[in-house]
Design a protein around this motif. Structure first.
Motif, PDB file in Angstrom:
ATOM      1  N   ALA A   1       0.246  -1.224   0.439  1.00 61.34           N
ATOM      2  CA  ALA A   1       0.000  -0.095  -0.405  1.00 61.34           C
ATOM      3  C   ALA A   1       0.529   1.296   0.049  1.00 61.34           C
ATOM      4  O   ALA A   1       1.187   1.219   0.557  1.00 61.34           O
ATOM      5  N   ASN A   2       0.338   2.438  -0.871  1.00 60.21           N
ATOM      6  CA  ASN A   2       1.286   3.549  -0.518  1.00 60.21           C
ATOM      7  C   ASN A   2       0.101   4.549  -0.324  1.00 60.21           C
ATOM      8  O   ASN A   2      -0.939   4.848  -0.635  1.00 60.21           O
ATOM      9  N   THR A   3       0.672   4.645   1.363  1.00 59.95           N
ATOM     10  CA  THR A   3      -0.164   5.822   2.082  1.00 59.95           C
ATOM     11  C   THR A   3      -0.627   6.986   1.726  1.00 59.95           C
ATOM     12  O   THR A   3      -1.460   7.789   1.554  1.00 59.95           O
ATOM     13  N   ARG A   4       0.249   7.363   0.387  1.00 64.24           N
ATOM     14  CA  ARG A   4       0.728   8.860   0.020  1.00 64.24           C
ATOM     15  C   ARG A   4      -0.526   9.250  -1.553  1.00 64.24           C
ATOM     16  O   ARG A   4      -0.273   9.831  -2.536  1.00 64.24           O
ATOM     17  N   SER A   5      -0.466   7.913  -1.883  1.00 63.41           N
ATOM     18  CA  SER A   5      -1.850   7.847  -2.921  1.00 63.41           C
ATOM     19  C   SER A   5      -3.296   8.326  -2.713  1.00 63.41           C
ATOM     20  O   SER A   5      -3.568   8.229  -1.532  1.00 63.41           O
TER      21      SER A   5
ATOM     22  N   GLN B   1       2.016 -12.711  -9.046  1.00 65.51           N
ATOM     23  CA  GLN B   1       0.732 -11.991 -10.564  1.00 65.51           C
ATOM     24  C   GLN B   1       0.030 -10.470  -9.348  1.00 65.51           C
ATOM     25  O   GLN B   1       0.132 -10.546  -8.358  1.00 65.51           O
ATOM     26  N   VAL B   2      -0.400  -9.968  -9.921  1.00 68.11           N
ATOM     27  CA  VAL B   2      -0.526  -7.912  -9.309  1.00 68.11           C
ATOM     28  C   VAL B   2      -1.703  -7.745  -9.899  1.00 68.11           C
ATOM     29  O   VAL B   2      -2.085  -8.128 -11.033  1.00 68.11           O
ATOM     30  N   ALA B   3      -3.218  -8.082  -8.305  1.00 71.35           N
ATOM     31  CA  ALA B   3      -3.992  -7.157  -8.552  1.00 71.35           C
ATOM     32  C   ALA B   3      -4.007  -5.887  -8.248  1.00 71.35           C
ATOM     33  O   ALA B   3      -2.976  -5.029  -7.379  1.00 71.35           O
ATOM     34  N   VAL B   4      -4.989  -4.809  -8.001  1.00 70.04           N
ATOM     35  CA  VAL B   4      -5.295  -3.325  -8.529  1.00 70.04           C
ATOM     36  C   VAL B   4      -5.843  -3.096  -6.895  1.00 70.04           C
ATOM     37  O   VAL B   4      -7.412  -3.247  -8.010  1.00 70.04           O
ATOM     38  N   LEU B   5      -6.228  -1.830  -6.833  1.00 68.38           N
ATOM     39  CA  LEU B   5      -7.008  -1.163  -5.580  1.00 68.38           C
ATOM     40  C   LEU B   5      -6.962   0.247  -5.721  1.00 68.38           C
ATOM     41  O   LEU B   5      -5.704   0.469  -5.432  1.00 68.38           O
ATOM     42  N   PRO B   6      -7.373   0.154  -6.322  1.00 68.93           N
ATOM     43  CA  PRO B   6      -7.299   2.105  -7.216  1.00 68.93           C
ATOM     44  C   PRO B   6      -7.379   3.314  -6.455  1.00 68.93           C
ATOM     45  O   PRO B   6      -8.570   3.239  -5.840  1.00 68.93           O
TER      46      PRO B   6
ATOM     47  N   MET C   1      -6.298   6.674   1.573  1.00 63.70           N
ATOM     48  CA  MET C   1      -7.000   5.545   2.520  1.00 63.70           C
ATOM     49  C   MET C   1      -5.790   4.042   2.870  1.00 63.70           C
ATOM     50  O   MET C   1      -6.546   4.021   3.367  1.00 63.70           O
ATOM     51  N   GLY C   2      -4.594   4.660   2.523  1.00 63.18           N
ATOM     52  CA  GLY C   2      -3.460   3.783   2.143  1.00 63.18           C
ATOM     53  C   GLY C   2      -3.448   3.026   4.128  1.00 63.18           C
ATOM     54  O   GLY C   2      -2.908   2.119   4.551  1.00 63.18           O
ATOM     55  N   GLU C   3      -3.033   3.986   4.976  1.00 60.17           N
ATOM     56  CA  GLU C   3      -2.606   3.699   5.965  1.00 60.17           C
ATOM     57  C   GLU C   3      -4.443   3.237   6.612  1.00 60.17           C
ATOM     58  O   GLU C   3      -4.125   2.041   7.262  1.00 60.17           O
ATOM     59  N   ILE C   4      -4.720   3.791   6.207  1.00 65.21           N
ATOM     60  CA  ILE C   4      -6.755   2.973   7.383  1.00 65.21           C
ATOM     61  C   ILE C   4      -6.767   1.454   7.146  1.00 65.21           C
ATOM     62  O   ILE C   4      -6.858   0.557   7.257  1.00 65.21           O
ATOM     63  N   LEU C   5      -6.102   1.415   4.620  1.00 69.49           N
ATOM     64  CA  LEU C   5      -6.236  -0.051   4.595  1.00 69.49           C
ATOM     65  C   LEU C   5      -5.165  -0.999   5.037  1.00 69.49           C
ATOM     66  O   LEU C   5      -5.593  -2.315   5.620  1.00 69.49           O
TER      67      LEU C   5
END
Length: 550
Positions: free
Chosen positions: A215-219, A295-300, A223-227
């Motif tokens: 997770a990138n918390t700066r994106s 394999q890579v999935a994405v959470l936008p 919401m990165g920190e919560i996730l």
């Protein structure tokens, strides 16, 4: 008499001065004392956090009714552990750290090669609207510290339903047992590595489809920190990484501890974060670790999220889907390939200087959309704190697009560039921009190649080794295409694209990374494939589904 009057006035005056000084200094001293005590308390809390095995996080206000796991009193502010969910008040923090163990990342003892572990029960503060795994009745309804939750399998049990057999029985790891890396698995692998054994066949059944979360918390919308906390609660904390603290290349080395060709990586961030992770995976190929490629999935979480949209993961995540459902989607997703391209920029007249080399997943462009990205990037670098909202980011893009409609800084592009598709020179009409596409979506959700969809053009694909090349007449034309009021200028499809900027300086971008470029030659060739995960449940365009079924 006069002397006595003067003396009495002087005494009264001194008394007034003393009381005035006291009334001024007392609030100052009280404020200073409170500030000192607050700083001292914060230092003590930080010291406990630093030494603790728990992943403590301080909060001024809990989001739901909470009770201290030590004194059982109702608390409004205190600390909670992101990994095991333990909640305590400030005064009980040190005691809780001594009384309660957090999730074990790796089992401390490997005696007898353990292949199971008991439940890890935490009392109280169970999720709202949860049900008892024994009697199937609602839990956590009483206004006190009550009921139990296992931090691994997420089973919830009433106080009265808890029996000795539940306390000692083996944990099944619940619904996500195939995704969780058990602590005893890591212990067994660690022991095998110490003994210099590389055959993991005996422990592979314990780890069928491990998932890593990066997770990138700066994106995007922060919401990165919560996730990160929510994923640590459901998985082994060793599987969850904060990319602001650890580089993807280092995080992905965990793949070498896991079964070959079984790992799935969920990237929480924007398209730039996904590209960063894919670059780290390419480094694994260079090191000869092809059998561990995930394999890579994405959470936008970014602003545009065009790659995520193309792969069926949606145009943006704002918390509308639970973390549990996200993991289910990752389990059910299908593996596909994504073309990755090499973009080489060679400056004109500087033969001794090394060319710039980029890796492209989404698109390359020169013209108005690159200019908008360049202006946006410059202002975000100056004041990054203002660009923490997806809505604000899009509003800034809109502002610069409107400005370019009036100024037209990129006009007469066709007179400044030459375009070659697979070695064939293309005659350009009057244009302000050229966009080279690898994926179906562009500009935050627009299917640029198809346009209005009123002409029978082959759909853009991301795995056919072909690039789609289009032209635009300006920022206003881009806006018309996005609302399906106009079609792009379709210049063709090709395996290799070559663009020569003959004069002047023009804005360019590769996957949202913009720069101002002088005379040069841009060559785009196929580089490699990336293994991605496609989720059909979040499809946003019927055509894209049909393109994948072909």
């Amino acid at each position: 008499m006069e002397g006595s009057g003067d003396a009495s006035w002087t005494v009264a005056d001194w008394r007034l001065a003393v009381w005035t000084l006291f009334s001024v200094l007392l609030p100052v001293l009280i404020t200073a004392w409170c500030s000192f005590q607050r700083s001292r308390r914060q230092l003590l809390i930080r010291d406990i956090f630093r030494k603790s095995e728990h992943d403590w996080r301080y909060t001024d206000l809990f989001g739901q009714p909470s009770y201290c796991c030590v004194c059982a009193q109702h608390i409004l502010r205190g600390a909670f552990c992101d990994c095991c969910g333990l909640r305590v008040c400030e005064s009980c923090l040190k005691k809780a750290d001594q009384l309660f163990l957090c999730k074990e990342i790796m089992m401390r003892s490997t005696a007898g090669a353990p292949s199971s572990m008991p439940h890890h029960w935490i009392r109280g503060n169970v999720p709202l609207c949860s049900c008892c795994s024994v009697c199937k009745q609602q839990c956590g309804t009483q206004p006190k510290l009550c009921d139990y939750r296992c931090v691994w399998c997420q089973y919830i049990v009433h106080d009265e339903c808890m029996v000795d057999s539940l306390r000692t029985e083996d944990c099944t790891f619940g619904e996500f047992k195939d995704l969780i890396i058990p602590p005893y698995y890591l212990s067994a692998i660690n022991q095998m590595r110490k003994e210099k054994r590389t055959s993991y066949e005996k422990v592979v059944p314990y780890c069928r489809m491990p998932v890593m979360v990066l997770a990138n918390t700066r994106s995007g919308n922060n919401m990165g920190e919560i996730l990160l906390g929510e994923f640590k609660m459901l998985l082994n904390p060793v599987q969850v990484f904060d990319l602001s603290k650890i580089a993807p290349a280092k995080a992905l080395q965990l793949c070498t501890w896991l079964p070959c060709n079984a790992v799935r990586v969920l990237v929480c961030g924007g398209d730039g974060t996904v590209g960063w992770v894919l670059d780290a995976i390419d480094e694994m190929k260079i090191k000869g670790q092809e059998q561990y490629i995930p394999q890579v999935a994405v959470l936008p979480l970014g602003t545009g999220n065009d790659l995520s949209n193309t792969l069926g993961w949606g145009a943006g995540y704002a918390g509308e889907v639970s973390v549990e459902q996200i993991l289910r989607n990752v389990m059910e997703a299908d593996g596909i390939k994504l073309d990755r391209w090499k973009v080489q920029v060679t400056n004109k007249g500087y033969s001794l200087r090394k060319p710039k080399v980029f890796t492209m997943n989404n698109y390359f462009s020169v013209g108005p959309d690159a200019l908008m990205a360049l202006n946006f990037h410059a202002h975000r670098e100056k004041t990054p704190s203002l660009f923490s909202s997806r809505i604000i980011n899009k509003a800034v893009y809109f502002f610069y697009g409107t400005k370019d409609c009036l100024v037209q800084e990129c006009k007469d592009l066709n007179k400044k560039v030459e375009l070659e598709l697979d070695g064939e020179r293309i005659e350009l009409p009057n244009l302000e921009g050229i966009i080279v596409l690898n994926i179906g979506y562009w500009g935050g959700g627009c299917r640029l190649w198809e346009g209005m969809g009123d002409e029978p053009y082959p759909l853009a694909r991301h795995d056919d080794g072909l690039l789609e090349v289009v032209g635009v007449h300006g920022s206003f034309h881009c806006a018309q295409i996005q609302v399906k009021l106009a079609n792009p200028v379709r210049l063709g499809q090709a395996h290799t694209v070559r663009l020569i900027l003959k004069s002047s300086k023009m804005p360019m971008q590769v996957d949202g990374e913009p720069w101002a470029q002088g005379p040069c030659t841009v060559t785009i060739t196929h580089k490699t494939h990336a293994l991605m995960l496609y989720h059909s449940g979040e499809q946003t365009d019927d055509d894209d589904a049909s393109s994948l079924s072909e």
